[in-house]
Structures are given as C-alpha cells and as structure tokens.
Scaffold this motif. Structure first.
Motif, mmCIF file in Angstrom:
data_model
loop_
_atom_site.group_PDB
_atom_site.id
_atom_site.type_symbol
_atom_site.label_atom_id
_atom_site.label_comp_id
_atom_site.label_asym_id
_atom_site.label_seq_id
_atom_site.Cartn_x
_atom_site.Cartn_y
_atom_site.Cartn_z
ATOM 1 N N UNK A 87 0.913 -1.252 0.011
ATOM 2 C CA UNK A 87 -0.176 0.099 0.204
ATOM 3 C C UNK A 87 0.818 1.367 -0.103
ATOM 4 N N UNK A 88 1.698 1.316 0.875
ATOM 5 C CA UNK A 88 2.893 2.286 0.889
ATOM 6 C C UNK A 88 3.556 2.753 -0.474
ATOM 7 N N UNK A 89 3.976 1.539 -1.093
ATOM 8 C CA UNK A 89 4.641 1.715 -2.649
ATOM 9 C C UNK A 89 3.769 2.131 -3.579
ATOM 10 N N UNK A 90 2.311 1.652 -3.302
ATOM 11 C CA UNK A 90 1.366 2.132 -4.331
ATOM 12 C C UNK A 90 0.969 3.469 -4.271
ATOM 13 N N UNK A 91 1.194 4.066 -2.828
ATOM 14 C CA UNK A 91 0.552 5.339 -2.759
ATOM 15 C C UNK A 91 1.817 6.232 -3.179
ATOM 16 N N UNK A 92 2.969 5.869 -2.877
ATOM 17 C CA UNK A 92 4.253 6.720 -3.243
ATOM 18 C C UNK A 92 4.173 6.822 -4.926
ATOM 19 N N UNK A 93 3.719 5.602 -5.458
ATOM 20 C CA UNK A 93 3.952 5.721 -7.059
ATOM 21 C C UNK A 93 2.791 6.316 -7.660
ATOM 22 N N UNK A 94 1.717 6.197 -6.852
ATOM 23 C CA UNK A 94 0.554 7.031 -7.710
ATOM 24 C C UNK A 94 0.845 8.614 -7.396
ATOM 25 N N UNK A 95 1.151 9.075 -6.096
ATOM 26 C CA UNK A 95 1.692 10.480 -5.913
ATOM 27 C C UNK A 95 2.537 11.096 -6.931
ATOM 28 N N UNK A 96 3.748 10.212 -7.199
ATOM 29 C CA UNK A 96 4.725 10.749 -8.059
ATOM 30 C C UNK A 96 4.387 10.593 -9.647
ATOM 31 N N UNK A 97 3.292 9.875 -9.908
ATOM 32 C CA UNK A 97 2.784 9.918 -11.494
ATOM 33 C C UNK A 97 1.731 10.987 -11.734
ATOM 34 N N UNK A 98 1.329 11.584 -10.592
ATOM 35 C CA UNK A 98 0.128 12.631 -10.757
ATOM 36 C C UNK A 98 0.560 13.783 -11.178
ATOM 37 N N UNK A 99 0.322 14.817 -11.990
ATOM 38 C CA UNK A 99 1.020 16.032 -12.337
ATOM 39 C C UNK A 99 0.598 16.909 -11.287
ATOM 40 N N UNK A 100 1.519 17.745 -11.156
ATOM 41 C CA UNK A 100 1.259 18.687 -9.786
ATOM 42 C C UNK A 100 0.026 19.441 -10.021
ATOM 43 N N UNK A 101 -0.632 19.538 -8.715
ATOM 44 C CA UNK A 101 -1.863 20.207 -8.729
ATOM 45 C C UNK A 101 -2.993 19.261 -8.908
#
Length: 147
Positions: A130-144
């Motif tokens: 879950x922690x890896x998924x959340x980190x990957x998800x956040x880094x793949x989202x454009x800022x804002x």
C-alpha cells in the motif's frame, strides 16, 4: 499437511486533502485473531474468481459497491492453524459510505497510521504494498491534479 485458506481482500482507498485513507474493520473478540484490525474481504467460494469475491464480500460485509482498480501482489502467510493465501485489490467506492452493523468496529485510517493498529501478521506485506502504491501514485500525478 496444513489447510490453505484462499481469501480476497478489498483495500478500500480514498483520497482526502492529499492524504490516502484506507478502510479497516476489527474482528470480533471471539473470532480467530479476535480484536485485530483487518481489510474487508473473505474466503473465495468454489468457482468464484478473487475479483468477484471482493465485490461480493464488500457488498455483504460493509454494504458498498466498489470498483476494483488494481490487483496487488498476492501474499501467503503461515499460521499455526494453516496457511492463508491473500489476494488483495485496491478498490474505490462507487457510491455510499460503508454502513456500520451493530457491534461492528470499523474506521477510515490514514495510510501512515495503519502500522499503529494491531493487525494479523500477514498484513505487514500488504502495508508495504500500500505504501509503495501510494508513493507511485503520487509521483505519477501532475502537480496540482486532484488525486
């Protein structure tokens, strides 16, 4: 030879104010591993796919319809009573909030706070995922962008 129990789990995730929240329930005190917090789900019925099991179990257990968004890596864990094979899925609510049933203990918990809960030993690997998924998800989202 120890019995293997096949289980599908719904890792019900929601984002609020840029924080990932995960829904958990507490096992009844008189159940196996009673009093521990867990992810909703249950035993896979004969002929049922793990994904169909998640949809059925979340509807039965907490009264919600979900979209299955991603299959996570399966986890197998040995207990004294047998082996548990967990197939976890990241899910999102389609509508409604989980309904409490009388005597049930359930809550939304911020992802960062899940490790503070007493959970079955098999869930440690799920928390890592879950922690890896959340980190990957956040880094793949454009800022804002709303996550």
């Amino acid at each position: 030879m120890k019995k293997t129990i096949e289980v599908a789990l719904g890792l019900l995730a929601e984002t609020r104010l840029d924080q990932v929240w995960i829904f958990v329930t507490r096992r009844p005190d008189d159940a196996v591993q009673g009093g521990l917090w867990e992810f909703p789900g249950g035993k896979i019925e004969p002929g049922e796919s793990p994904q169909a099991c998640v949809l059925r179990e979340l509807k039965e257990e907490i009264g919600v319809e979900v979209a299955v968004c991603a299959a996570m890596e399966a986890v197998t864990h040995e207990y004294d009573y047998g082996q548990v094979h967990l197939q976890p899925y990241i899910c999102h609510l389609q509508a409604d909030q989980p309904r409490p049933r009388e005597g049930d203990d359930r809550q939304w918990v911020m992802l960062q706070q899940l490790r503070a809960l007493a959970m079955p030993a098999a869930n440690a690997a799920l928390l890592d995922q879950l922690e890896r998924w959340s980190t990957q998800r956040q880094s793949s989202q454009p800022e804002g962008e709303n996550r």
